[in-house]
Design an enzyme around this catalytic site. Structure first.
Site, PDB file in Angstrom:
ATOM      1  N   ARG A  15       0.811  -1.222   0.000  1.00  0.00           N
ATOM      2  CA  ARG A  15       0.000   0.000   0.000  1.00  0.00           C
ATOM      3  C   ARG A  15       0.843   1.271   0.000  1.00  0.00           C
ATOM      4  O   ARG A  15       0.321   2.366  -0.203  1.00  0.00           O
ATOM      5  CB  ARG A  15      -0.946  -0.001   1.201  1.00  0.00           C
ATOM      6  N   GLN A  74      12.526 -13.835   5.986  1.00  0.00           N
ATOM      7  CA  GLN A  74      11.324 -14.656   5.806  1.00  0.00           C
ATOM      8  C   GLN A  74      11.034 -14.677   4.308  1.00  0.00           C
ATOM      9  O   GLN A  74      10.524 -13.713   3.751  1.00  0.00           O
ATOM     10  CB  GLN A  74      10.131 -14.077   6.578  1.00  0.00           C
ATOM     11  N   TYR A 367      29.077  35.094  -5.677  1.00  0.00           N
ATOM     12  CA  TYR A 367      29.409  33.681  -5.530  1.00  0.00           C
ATOM     13  C   TYR A 367      30.865  33.578  -5.089  1.00  0.00           C
ATOM     14  O   TYR A 367      31.772  34.068  -5.763  1.00  0.00           O
ATOM     15  CB  TYR A 367      29.236  32.908  -6.837  1.00  0.00           C
TER      16      TYR A 367
END
Length: 459
Positions: A15, A74, A367
């Site tokens: 789900r 499992q 920058y």
């Protein structure tokens, strides 16, 4: 008595509609099953075994390095009892109680696990189980008791009669068993509507062996909230967030519209921190006394020392901001950005692997990458350190009290010595000596009447 914990986390999670295994979905920056593992160890467990299914190797790699943590697979989804049986090879010689929890219930408290171990011991029981009363128990197994209140059995919702479905007491799937568990697991069958091997069948098996089944009721209905869908993941995250917010507010943190604040359990906040609406704090972020973080700022793995200010809409990643320094609004501090005391980074300034000295300023639109900026230097608007030549990164070194004029390009590797001055609009590709003026631009030339002649030609 020392105990072990088995976390059942082999569900497919269909789900969730995701390629990522359900138990690895992030919850406040940490995998879902990580909460269950941490709770198990926090309860004092000597050993923790996680039973996984889908994406087993991915889960194992995520938690590689955890001491006393094991994983078993499992391969087929044949029920909870079958899942637990996969842990036997690891725990068959373990002498203490074995607690079983669900890997999709991250809100389960360590006190609950400890309580079950104590109940098993104090009541001399073979099995102890958690119970809970819900107004709407749909989907859960119901607890059946005798007139004396002793647990007789658990009946799954799909197998229950209408009278049994009216029972409010449910089994959320948290248990504690004595050392005879593995032998009794062999007696569980799959004669039920789903054809699965159910753990609750052990109630009957322990009874038939003449051993008591103890119970402990949880009053916190939220702690067993399971995650089987994106909506349930969001609900659990909401609960965890509220716990964190409440915790930090009791420690002296001011949150303006706290319901809008996102933060992770790894974040550390000092008293008198102020968080404005929409703030996001992630990873190893640490905020010192009196730090203020403006609206919609995002900080990840960032340290801001006492008195630092992060203004609105600023993004910081692996950055360091010293006492009295500030950044933003709309600044970006990328990894290894370092602001010393009193340094200032303004709007639309980006730093990466850049160190600003005391009271250095980059006010706007700049920058600075792979750069060292000395104290009290001033970086003008539009300044860029051209640090990458297409193959390698190069460093720009700016000394103390340097002024770099607007719209200049510093082409690394280059050094601007103390007290130097770069005229606006310059492209600097050579070192500038101490106290020198550097100008590197085309000389301006005015052509008289040029535009008038162009207009006349168009007539």
């Amino acid at each position: 008595m020392a105990h072990a914990v088995v976390v059942l986390a082999a569900g497919l999670g269909t789900r969730m509609k995701s390629k990522l295994p359900k138990v690895l979905h992030p919850l406040l920056g940490k995998p879902l099953v990580g909460y269950c593992i941490d709770t198990a160890f926090a309860s004092g467990a000597d050993r923790v075994v996680v039973v996984v299914g889908h994406g087993a190797e991915q889960v194992r790699q995520t938690f590689e390095g955890y001491p006393n943590l094991s994983f078993v697979v499992q391969e087929q989804q044949l029920g909870t009892a079958h899942a637990l049986a996969q842990a036997r090879p690891i725990l068959k010689d373990f002498q203490g109680p074995i607690v079983v929890t669900q890997g999709d219930t991250p809100l389960t408290r360590k006190e609950t696990l400890v309580g079950l171990v104590n109940a098993l011991h104090e009541q001399a029981a073979g099995m102890a189980m958690l119970t809970m009363k819900l107004d709407d128990p749909t989907g859960y197994g119901r607890i059946l008791r005798d007139e004396s209140g002793n647990i007789l059995a658990n009946v799954e919702h799909k197998d229950a009669t209408p009278e049994q479905r009216a029972i409010k007491e449910i089994n959320p799937g948290v248990y504690c068993f004595d050392g005879s568990l593995w032998e009794k697991l062999k007696q569980v069958d799959n004669h039920n509507a789903a054809g699965e091997y159910y753990l609750p069948d052990l109630i009957r098996i322990y009874h038939e062996a003449g051993q008591k089944v103890a119970s402990m009721e949880s009053k916190d209905t939220g702690e067993l909230l399971g995650v089987n869908s994106r909506a349930q993941l969001a609900e659990v995250e909401r609960v965890l967030l509220q716990r964190l917010r409440d915790h930090w507010m009791t420690q002296g943190v001011r949150m303006i519209q706290p319901e809008t604040i996102y933060l992770e359990p790894t974040v550390e906040l000092a008293p008198d921190v102020t968080l404005w609406p929409g703030v996001i704090l992630r990873g190893q972020t640490r905020l010192g006394d009196g730090v203020e973080v403006g609206a919609y700022a995002v900080l990840r793995d960032t340290t801001v020392e006492a008195g630092g200010i992060i203004r609105s809409h600023t993004v910081c990643e692996e950055a360091y901001v010293s006492t009295g320094a500030d950044a933003g609004p709309f600044a970006r501090l990328r990894p290894k950005a370092y602001l010393e005391e009193g340094a200032h980074v303004g709007n639309f300034v980006e730093l990466k692997n850049a160190h600003l000295g005391k009271k250095a300023k980059a006010g706007h639109l700049a920058y600075l990458g792979d750069a060292e900026v000395g104290e009290e230097s001033n970086i003008g608007a539009g300044v860029i350190t051209a640090n990458y030549d297409g193959q390698r990164k190069h460093k720009t070194t700016i000394g103390k009290r340097v002024f770099v004029g607007s719209n200049s390009v510093l082409i690394a590797p280059v050094t601007l010595a103390d007290g130097s001055f770069v005229a606006g609009g310059s492209g600097i590709n050579q070192d500038v000596p101490e106290d020198a003026l550097a100008i590197a631009r085309e000389r301006q030339r005015n052509i008289e009447g040029y535009m008038k002649r162009k207009r006349d030609e168009g007539k």
